[in-house]
Design an enzyme around this catalytic site. Sequence first.
Site, short mmCIF file in Angstrom:
data_model
loop_
_atom_site.label_atom_id
_atom_site.label_comp_id
_atom_site.label_asym_id
_atom_site.label_seq_id
_atom_site.Cartn_x
_atom_site.Cartn_y
_atom_site.Cartn_z
N HIS A 214 0.83 -1.21 0.00
CA HIS A 214 0.00 0.00 0.00
C HIS A 214 0.87 1.26 0.00
O HIS A 214 0.72 2.14 -0.86
CB HIS A 214 -0.91 -0.01 1.24
CG HIS A 214 -1.77 1.20 1.38
ND1 HIS A 214 -3.09 1.24 0.99
CD2 HIS A 214 -1.50 2.45 1.88
CE1 HIS A 214 -3.60 2.44 1.24
NE2 HIS A 214 -2.65 3.19 1.78
N GLU A 215 1.78 1.33 0.97
CA GLU A 215 2.64 2.52 1.05
C GLU A 215 3.57 2.58 -0.16
O GLU A 215 3.92 3.67 -0.63
CB GLU A 215 3.45 2.51 2.35
CG GLU A 215 2.62 2.42 3.63
CD GLU A 215 1.56 3.50 3.77
OE1 GLU A 215 1.69 4.57 3.12
OE2 GLU A 215 0.58 3.28 4.52
N HIS B 260 1.91 4.50 -2.88
CA HIS B 260 2.08 5.94 -2.68
C HIS B 260 3.47 6.39 -3.16
O HIS B 260 3.61 7.41 -3.84
CB HIS B 260 1.96 6.28 -1.19
CG HIS B 260 0.56 6.30 -0.66
ND1 HIS B 260 -0.44 7.07 -1.22
CD2 HIS B 260 0.00 5.67 0.41
CE1 HIS B 260 -1.57 6.90 -0.52
NE2 HIS B 260 -1.32 6.06 0.46
N GLU C 59 -4.60 7.66 -3.06
CA GLU C 59 -5.13 6.39 -2.56
C GLU C 59 -5.54 5.46 -3.70
O GLU C 59 -5.54 4.25 -3.55
CB GLU C 59 -6.31 6.65 -1.62
CG GLU C 59 -5.95 7.35 -0.32
CD GLU C 59 -4.94 6.60 0.53
OE1 GLU C 59 -4.81 5.37 0.36
OE2 GLU C 59 -4.27 7.24 1.36
#
Length: 498
Positions: A264-265, A268, A294
């Site tokens: 997830h990170e 980003h 997101e």
Amino acid sequence: MTLSEAREELKRLEMEEFAYGYAMGSLHYDGETGAPRDTYIPRGKALGILSGVGYQLATGERSERLLDALSEHMDELTSAERRTVELRQKDLRELKSIPMDEYVAYRELLNESHIVWTGAKERDDFASFEPVLQKIIDANRRFAALAAPDTDPYDYCLDKYEEGLTMERCDRFFGVLRDKLVPLIEKVKRAEAPDTSLLGVNFPLDRQEKLSYKLMDLLGLDRSRCRLGTTEHPFTLDLSKYDVRITTHYYENAFASSMFSVVHEGGHALYELHTVDEYAYTGLGGGVSMAVHESQSRFFENIIARSRPFCEHIWPTLVELCPELGKYSAKDFYRAVNTSKPSLIRIEADELTYSLHIMVRYELERAFMHGELEARDLPSAWKELYRKYLGVEVPDDRSGVLQDSHWSGGQIGYFPSYALGSAYGAQIVAKMKETVDVDECVAAGDLSPVCAWLEERIWRHGKLYKPTELIENAMGAPFDAKFYTDYLEAKMAAVYRF
């Protein structure tokens, strides 16, 4: 001031602002990941001084003269310069409406708040956090009234994280999700649940760290410019396109938590690392909004990393690092990580019920920004909404109102971006599949064609376009939440075999 002089002055000003922002970001990252707890006092003083200088750079006479000069030559400016002027004028209007002493005091408050929140969560002691949270809520109400007196205070907050986002748009979006997903959730409840026991195996922390670096390499993250750290609540910090920090939190008996946090990170980080070089150190560098951001993080976390091809590709690595998993299969892993069950913790929620967690926070934020709730009311209101939307009883504040770090960081209005970004991702992948065989790329462990598509249509543009313009250009059509609900229906049918 001539146009040539104004352009040079803009470069100098933006570089100075970058330097102060870089220093503040570095202090923030250190405070979140490695600094001794009681160092928050000197760090807060330093951040207060640095934020004061940043405030003066953005709002001072020098900045106003520069914007006036550039505005006189709007027809001669490039599209990037015009967008820069537009964004700086918006920031100038907002910041000048807030007294400098209040702005600096608020930055110092947020530094203190994180420390207080961390301790409150560890001790399950909301009472110790309540007065600090109330100050943050009061400050945001006041700033909204000062900066946008003719705008609803919560619309003001939403716009800070997703330009143009309003409660009206959120209500329509969440309405579609309720209509489509609530019946699907009920259908899933009646189906036979997959075995999820493999997610609780003992996976040594040092082996999980090795897995994290393998995942970063698989995503194509340049580890010479992207560092992984650990913290209580995972986050990404973009200091520049050449320096991005991501974090995770390891649990020995819940390896999937960190695994998907890293992905997830990492999503980003990919966005930040791939803006074009010419925007580095400028106001256009970095992601345009939190919903678009997101859309990237949750695209990689859910659409890519929870897919059947990815689970099959990563499974041999998981078994190598944790031999206890050898009694299971990649198919077991795929079904386990896509199991849907109402739960307490947002960051561990499945895709199907995730937006219900966001709706809880959306309703609470809207209420306290309108003065209908105060900080002291939030624990009970939280429990009531979890019971209403997810049918879950919240046993304590640690797993309830204290679970997220966002409010301690003043990020009121951020949460809806998660759900909106998730929906963006489903429409993005549908468009991507017209020209890229996504499943084949994932199965082969080669995500470069996927990343190249995203870099060309989203990442490289930074903040050049407004969020809706950028995302519609990438998707080739206006946003339609049906792509998201269709995607979830198809995935649940595959996982639950109905």
